[in-house]
Motif scaffolding. Structure first.
Motif, PDB file in Angstrom:
ATOM      1  N   PRO A   2      -4.820  -8.878  -6.902  1.00  0.00           N
ATOM      2  CA  PRO A   2      -6.104  -9.337  -6.345  1.00  0.00           C
ATOM      3  C   PRO A   2      -7.225  -9.047  -7.351  1.00  0.00           C
ATOM      4  O   PRO A   2      -7.203  -8.019  -8.023  1.00  0.00           O
ATOM      5  CB  PRO A   2      -6.279  -8.486  -5.094  1.00  0.00           C
ATOM      6  N   LYS A  61       3.573   1.820 -18.861  1.00  0.00           N
ATOM      7  CA  LYS A  61       4.000   0.621 -18.126  1.00  0.00           C
ATOM      8  C   LYS A  61       2.970   0.287 -17.041  1.00  0.00           C
ATOM      9  O   LYS A  61       2.512  -0.850 -16.920  1.00  0.00           O
ATOM     10  CB  LYS A  61       5.363   0.894 -17.508  1.00  0.00           C
ATOM     11  N   ARG A  62       2.585   1.325 -16.285  1.00  0.00           N
ATOM     12  CA  ARG A  62       1.616   1.099 -15.198  1.00  0.00           C
ATOM     13  C   ARG A  62       0.242   0.745 -15.746  1.00  0.00           C
ATOM     14  O   ARG A  62      -0.453  -0.100 -15.199  1.00  0.00           O
ATOM     15  CB  ARG A  62       1.512   2.361 -14.317  1.00  0.00           C
ATOM     16  N   GLU A  65       0.303  -2.797 -16.778  1.00  0.00           N
ATOM     17  CA  GLU A  65       0.300  -3.672 -15.600  1.00  0.00           C
ATOM     18  C   GLU A  65      -1.068  -3.705 -14.940  1.00  0.00           C
ATOM     19  O   GLU A  65      -1.503  -4.730 -14.431  1.00  0.00           O
ATOM     20  CB  GLU A  65       1.366  -3.215 -14.595  1.00  0.00           C
TER      21      GLU A  65
ATOM     22  N   VAL B  16      12.348  -3.257 -18.089  1.00  0.00           N
ATOM     23  CA  VAL B  16      11.691  -2.073 -18.660  1.00  0.00           C
ATOM     24  C   VAL B  16      12.327  -1.716 -19.994  1.00  0.00           C
ATOM     25  O   VAL B  16      11.647  -1.398 -20.973  1.00  0.00           O
ATOM     26  CB  VAL B  16      11.795  -0.883 -17.682  1.00  0.00           C
ATOM     27  N   GLY B  64      11.923   0.805  -7.496  1.00  0.00           N
ATOM     28  CA  GLY B  64      10.606   0.188  -7.364  1.00  0.00           C
ATOM     29  C   GLY B  64       9.534   1.189  -7.007  1.00  0.00           C
ATOM     30  O   GLY B  64       8.496   0.852  -6.458  1.00  0.00           O
ATOM     31  N   ARG B  65       9.834   2.486  -7.250  1.00  0.00           N
ATOM     32  CA  ARG B  65       8.854   3.517  -6.940  1.00  0.00           C
ATOM     33  C   ARG B  65       8.712   4.424  -8.140  1.00  0.00           C
ATOM     34  O   ARG B  65       9.628   4.539  -8.944  1.00  0.00           O
ATOM     35  CB  ARG B  65       9.383   4.333  -5.767  1.00  0.00           C
ATOM     36  N   LEU B  66       7.605   5.078  -8.206  1.00  0.00           N
ATOM     37  CA  LEU B  66       7.457   5.975  -9.337  1.00  0.00           C
ATOM     38  C   LEU B  66       7.852   7.379  -8.944  1.00  0.00           C
ATOM     39  O   LEU B  66       7.748   7.761  -7.783  1.00  0.00           O
ATOM     40  CB  LEU B  66       6.004   5.976  -9.802  1.00  0.00           C
ATOM     41  N   PRO B  79      -0.665  -4.318  -5.295  1.00  0.00           N
ATOM     42  CA  PRO B  79       0.607  -3.894  -4.712  1.00  0.00           C
ATOM     43  C   PRO B  79       1.673  -3.692  -5.797  1.00  0.00           C
ATOM     44  O   PRO B  79       1.665  -4.393  -6.785  1.00  0.00           O
ATOM     45  CB  PRO B  79       0.977  -5.065  -3.816  1.00  0.00           C
ATOM     46  N   THR B  80       2.585  -2.744  -5.555  1.00  0.00           N
ATOM     47  CA  THR B  80       3.596  -2.393  -6.545  1.00  0.00           C
ATOM     48  C   THR B  80       4.500  -3.584  -6.859  1.00  0.00           C
ATOM     49  O   THR B  80       4.905  -4.302  -5.960  1.00  0.00           O
ATOM     50  CB  THR B  80       4.482  -1.266  -5.998  1.00  0.00           C
ATOM     51  N   THR B  81       4.782  -3.763  -8.150  1.00  0.00           N
ATOM     52  CA  THR B  81       5.750  -4.802  -8.493  1.00  0.00           C
ATOM     53  C   THR B  81       7.139  -4.195  -8.387  1.00  0.00           C
ATOM     54  O   THR B  81       7.438  -3.201  -9.040  1.00  0.00           O
ATOM     55  CB  THR B  81       5.536  -5.271  -9.943  1.00  0.00           C
ATOM     56  N   GLU B  83      11.142  -3.965  -9.005  1.00  0.00           N
ATOM     57  CA  GLU B  83      12.037  -4.407 -10.073  1.00  0.00           C
ATOM     58  C   GLU B  83      13.215  -5.174  -9.497  1.00  0.00           C
ATOM     59  O   GLU B  83      13.905  -5.889 -10.185  1.00  0.00           O
ATOM     60  CB  GLU B  83      12.565  -3.208 -10.874  1.00  0.00           C
TER      61      GLU B  83
END
Lengths: 119, 892
Positions: A2, A61-62, A65, B16, B64-66, B79-81, B83
């Motif tokens: 967004p 990476k974050r 992004e 990654v 999909g989480r850190l 929002p989280t991307t 994988e």
């Protein structure tokens, strides 16, 4: 993603974790590659913050992004595996706000006389 | 270290890894280089930290989480991307994760299952590697299934592929049409010399186009062709790959010169390392080059044919044609071939020889162990599933479909099987190297046995099948059970008994008894074999063989002089009581045989005389080896002198040809009428039978011929009797022979006792291995009985408590449990005995002087088993008596 106004977006990302904040600090005045970032943070914090490669790249990476940093080209003579990162305007904004937030927190702590110094 | 890190990078999701992998590796490398300056330990610590961090990163990136350390950064990219976005894979992942959690939560059961699986799969992997490597793996020849070995069988002689004569072979070659190509071979032992190195080496004569039949080409140079097999050409030889390296190192072998049997040979080719024919021990191949006369010979049995079937001809057609050809030969040469039939054996069967039954038996043994292990694990899982009935009922009540629950349960057992299988492969690897050490040294094709891809594939499949086998029943039972009952019954388990568990125990008991009985029967066989008297006194005897190069020692007199001189010198050595020699040692092999002809009972020319093994010996041979003279006399120095032609026969020969009468005084000759080993000779004595090939041979026929009568014999085995340790004489004996002629090598130096022991080694290794598997089976079965009964006692605590509360004596309670256990064991034992009797017939050929249903063995193993099982039943039954009714009833 967004498209928030930058100010709002920056605000939403706070507070930062220690590794992320330090990475932004390292990149605030120079473009660096991964290993240089680790060394810079280690030198600046006297070894208190010592990132592993995985922690660094999980954060990078974050940050990529989230468009807080971007990759830039560097001299061809360098190790081809090395990539250089540059802080973006949004990244700089987030770092400034985190600094301000920390400052406010610090002031509150001083008022409570947890540490000495000017409140 | 770098390699490990690079490998670990593959744990990261692909996107990654592609984006950051190379950079991470570079950073890792620099960090380690930096730490290494502080020392190795610092570098190791850093590497460890990096790897742990990488694992953490990979785990969370895939989900999909850190990781917790970076969790807050997720705000950066809200929002989280994710994988991953594969629903099926997610579900499977979820099942596996759930299963893994459950396995970790019940470490006892998990460990028991994994260890059981690992042992059983490990044993199977190792034995299957052997079976695959020796029996199933194709031979290194194209279309090897079409290769056959041709031989002949003479009624009254030993069974199996026996060799044929040049005359017969060339007739086969000319008259058959069912083969694309046919050649012949014969093993030969010759002295190979190069510079001052001289060794006796096994090689093969190639008759015709041996390599063309086998369809193999040389790695260097060329192979032998039919054109090479012509009398009179220069000496040429093809070497085995390993042998060429041994003798020439890295230098080019082709074109070099070797002396073989005293004759110069030029190396024209070196075969690839995987080429072995007829076996791995054969190191060189030379053209046979028979002259025209010898090509017609029909009384020298030493050749074997090898041929490639035409693609259209099956084994039966080939055999029919060979029989037809043999009928023709028999009409033409009645005396030489009257009782002979042609034999056609697939090459692989010929190479594997008699290793088949033993290996199949071992595989049968480990498969039984695996079945028992699966039964054991199924029992454990069933026990656990009883506890989980309520959990499943609740999940079902909340809407989980039974197929979903079934899948979940099956995933658990498959995961167990996978872990067990992986551990099993490790165990198998260790076990295989141990096995190769235990197996008899003459196991054919053992050199090529390894844990290869084929074995690993089969192991993986077997492990999977095991997972399904031991997981299906508990899964079905749980997912389709009467769940509402389970919910209603509350936390307390009902005392419902599961017949499947009893059946599993019975099966385990039956199968392990079978294995135990098999091991028992083999042990009895071995002890029987060890009790067999070889017919001579092996203790205190040193033996070794000396073969003269025939090209150097051309004349019989020269050979005789060499051996006589050697014996005189050896006799004079300190510590030697007597020294003698024979053409073939006892128990070391059949040696050579010849047609046996009685002068007073001549056979009609249409009949082939029976073949009898013979030995050329020095006069004191019987005394030195302690072979008793039963009738007449032994041989003396004068026997064999002109006019004093005398031989001695073994008791078995006397019994066969002069049943019920004395053989002493009769005259015989050996060989064909027109090709005699010696003119006729008188039998002057009968000696005790001596085992010639193996301790379990049925008859031990031999004709003993004085050395003087066959003075040209080129290879003799010496026997020295001594009161001291026999092998301590070896060096002195070698020195004596080197002094006589340094170019003549001494080989096979060993104590005679060792020869006898070695003949026991196949039987001994079978006993050890099957015994090991039987012990594994027994242990598993006892654990199984114990586990099921213990569980039963725990399950029936309430019932037992009530019984105690209303006045049952502890003895009555104990009996209640005992009875149930003993009944299962009893049924299992009975079934096991039946199974043993049924199966034992199939390995009867491995037994010696023991009936497959030997009552003594079966009773002994049943008692042993019963004793072990009784202990397994006793302990839970004791526990049953200690149930405290007040405590148990208060729980409810």
């Amino acid at each position: 993603m967004p498209d928030y106004p930058r100010r709002d977006r920056a605000e939403r990302l706070l507070p930062l974790t220690e590794p992320v904040f330090h990475i932004l600090l390292s990149l605030s005045d120079q473009d660096l590659h991964g290993y240089a970032i680790i060394q810079d943070i280690r030198a600046r914090t006297g070894g208190d913050v010592d990132l592993t490669a995985s922690t660094l790249y999980a954060a990078i990476k974050r940050l990529l992004e989230g468009q807080l940093i971007k990759e830039v080209r560097r001299a061809a003579a360098d190790d081809p595996r090395r990539r250089y990162y540059q802080i973006t305007a949004l990244g700089l904004e987030v770092a400034r706000r985190e600094t301000a937030r920390l400052e406010r927190t610090l002031r509150l702590a001083r008022q409570k006389r947890l540490i000495s110094g000017k409140a | 270290m770098m390699r490990i890190y690079r490998l670990a990078l593959f744990l990261l999701p692909r996107a990654v890894r592609e984006r950051h992998g190379a950079e991470m590796a570079a950073v890792f490398e620099q960090l380690i280089v930096e730490e290494r300056q502080k020392g190795r330990r610092a570098a190791a610590r850093a590497a460890q930290r990096e790897l742990a961090s990488l694992l953490c990163f990979a785990w969370h990136a895939r989900r999909g989480r850190l990781p917790r350390a970076h969790r807050d950064e997720s705000r950066l990219t809200w929002p989280t991307t994710a994988e991953r976005s594969h629903p099926m894979r997610d579900l499977l992942f979820q099942d596996v994760r759930y299963a893994a959690r459950l396995l970790v939560r019940t470490p006892g059961v998990t460990a028991a299952c994994v260890v059981t699986m690992a042992m059983a799969i490990g044993a199977n992997t190792a034995v299957f590697s052997l079976v695959h490597g020796v029996l199933l793996r194709p031979l290194p020849f194209p279309n090897e299934d079409r290769l056959v070995v041709l031989g002949q069988y003479t009624a009254g002689d030993e069974v199996g592929v026996s060799s044929t004569t040049p005359g017969n072979f060339f007739d086969w070659q000319a008259r058959t049409t069912a083969f694309e190509a046919m050649a012949a071979f014969a093993s030969t032992q010759r002295i190979v010399e190069r510079g001052d190195r001289a060794e006796r080496v096994l090689g093969a004569l190639s008759v015709g186009s041996l390599f063309e039949v086998l369809q193999r080409t040389a790695a260097e140079g060329r192979v032998l062709t039919a054109a090479d097999d012509v009398a009179g050409g220069p000496g040429i030889v093809v070497l085995a790959g390993g042998f060429a390296r041994q003798w020439f190192g890295d230098a080019q072998a082709v074109g070099q010169l070797l002396r073989i049997g005293g004759v110069p040979y030029t190396v024209v080719g070196v075969m690839p390392a995987d080429f072995a024919f007829p076996d791995y021990d054969t190191q060189y191949w030379i053209p046979a080059r028979f002259d025209a006369e010898f090509r017609q010979n029909r009384d020298q049995f030493f050749l074997r044919g090898v041929a490639r079937r035409s693609s259209g001809a099956d084994l039966d057609q080939v055999l029919a044609q060979m029989h037809g050809v043999m009928d023709g030969i028999r009409r033409e040469h009645p005396q030489a071939t009257a009782n002979a039939t042609a034999t056609v054996v697939p090459l692989r069967m010929f190479v594997v020889d008699d290793a088949g039954p033993r290996l199949w038996m071992l595989l049968g043994g480990v498969v039984l162990v695996l079945v028992i292990a699966c039964a054991n694990i199924a029992n454990l899982l069933l026990a656990r599933s009883t506890i989980r009935r309520r959990e499943m009922a609740v999940r079902q009540a909340l809407g989980a479909r039974s197929t979903r629950l079934f899948r979940q349960m099956l995933t658990e057992s498959l995961l167990l099987a996978a872990i067990g299988g992986a551990a099993g492969i490790a165990v198998g690897h260790v076990l295989l190297s141990a096995l190769l050490g235990w197996m008899p040294t003459d196991l054919p094709r053992a050199e090529g046995v390894s844990l290869d891809a084929m074995v690993l594939g089969v192991t993986a499949l077997v492990a999977l099948a095991c997972g399904v086998a031991f997981g299906t029943w508990p899964a079905l039972q749980l997912s389709h059970g009467q769940m509402t009952d389970a919910v209603r019954s509350g936390a307390r388990e009902t005392g419902r008994r599961d017949p499947v568990r009893s059946v599993l125990v019975v099966v385990q008991v039956a199968l392990s008894l079978t294995l135990l009985a098999g091991a028992g029967l083999l042990t009895r066989s071995l002890t029987n074999l060890m009790d067999v008297r070889p017919g001579f006194e092996p203790a205190g005897v040193l033996s070794f063989t000396v073969s003269l190069p025939t090209a150097v020692y051309r004349e019989p007199d020269a050979r005789y002089a060499f051996f006589t001189r050697a014996l005189d010198r050896l006799q004079a050595l300190p510590g030697v009581m007597s020294a003698d020699a024979s053409s073939t040692l006892p128990v070391a092999g059949r040696g050579v045989g010849a047609w046996f002809n009685q002068l007073d009972r001549p056979l009609p020319p249409t009949q082939t005389p029976p073949a009898v093994p013979y030995r050329v010996i020095t006069p004191g041979y019987f005394t030195t080896l302690g072979i008793p003279v039963l009738e007449g006399r032994g041989l003396t120095e004068e026997d064999g002198l002109p006019g004093r032609r005398a031989v001695v026969i073994s008791q078995a020969v006397a019994r066969r040809f002069w049943p019920g009468e004395s053989a002493v005084g009769a005259s015989i000759y050996l060989g064909a009428p027109d090709n005699r080993l010696f003119p006729d000779a008188e039998i002057v004595g009968v000696v005790g039978d001596v085992k010639q090939t193996a301790l379990d041979e049925a008859t031990s026929e031999a004709v003993y011929i004085p050395h003087r009568l066959m003075a040209g014999w080129p290879s003799m085995s010496f026997v020295l009797r001594t009161p001291i340790e026999p092998t301590s004489l070896a060096t002195a004996a070698r020195t004596v022979l080197r002094e006589i002629d340094p170019a003549v090598p001494v080989h096979d130096v060993r104590a005679a006792q060792e020869i006898v022991d070695r003949s026991l080694s196949p039987a001994r290794s079978s006993v050890y291995l099957l015994g090991l598997f039987a012990v594994m089976a027994l242990t598993l079965a006892v654990i199984g009985v114990f586990g099921v009964l213990s569980f039963l006692v725990a399950q029936r605590r309430a019932e037992l408590a009530i019984r105690v509360a209303i006045g049952a004596s502890s003895r009555a309670v104990q009996w209640l449990v005992l009875r149930q256990g003993l009944r299962q064991v009893g049924i299992g034992l009975a079934l096991g005995l039946l199974l043993t009797v049924a199966l034992a017939r199939s390995f009867e050929s491995l037994l010696f002087n023991v009936a497959p249903a030997d009552p003594l063995t079966l009773t002994a193993v049943s008692l042993l088993f019963a004793a072990a099982a009784a202990l397994a039943v006793w302990i839970p039954s004791r526990r049953a008596t200690r149930v405290d009714p007040s405590a148990v009833l208060r729980e409810g």
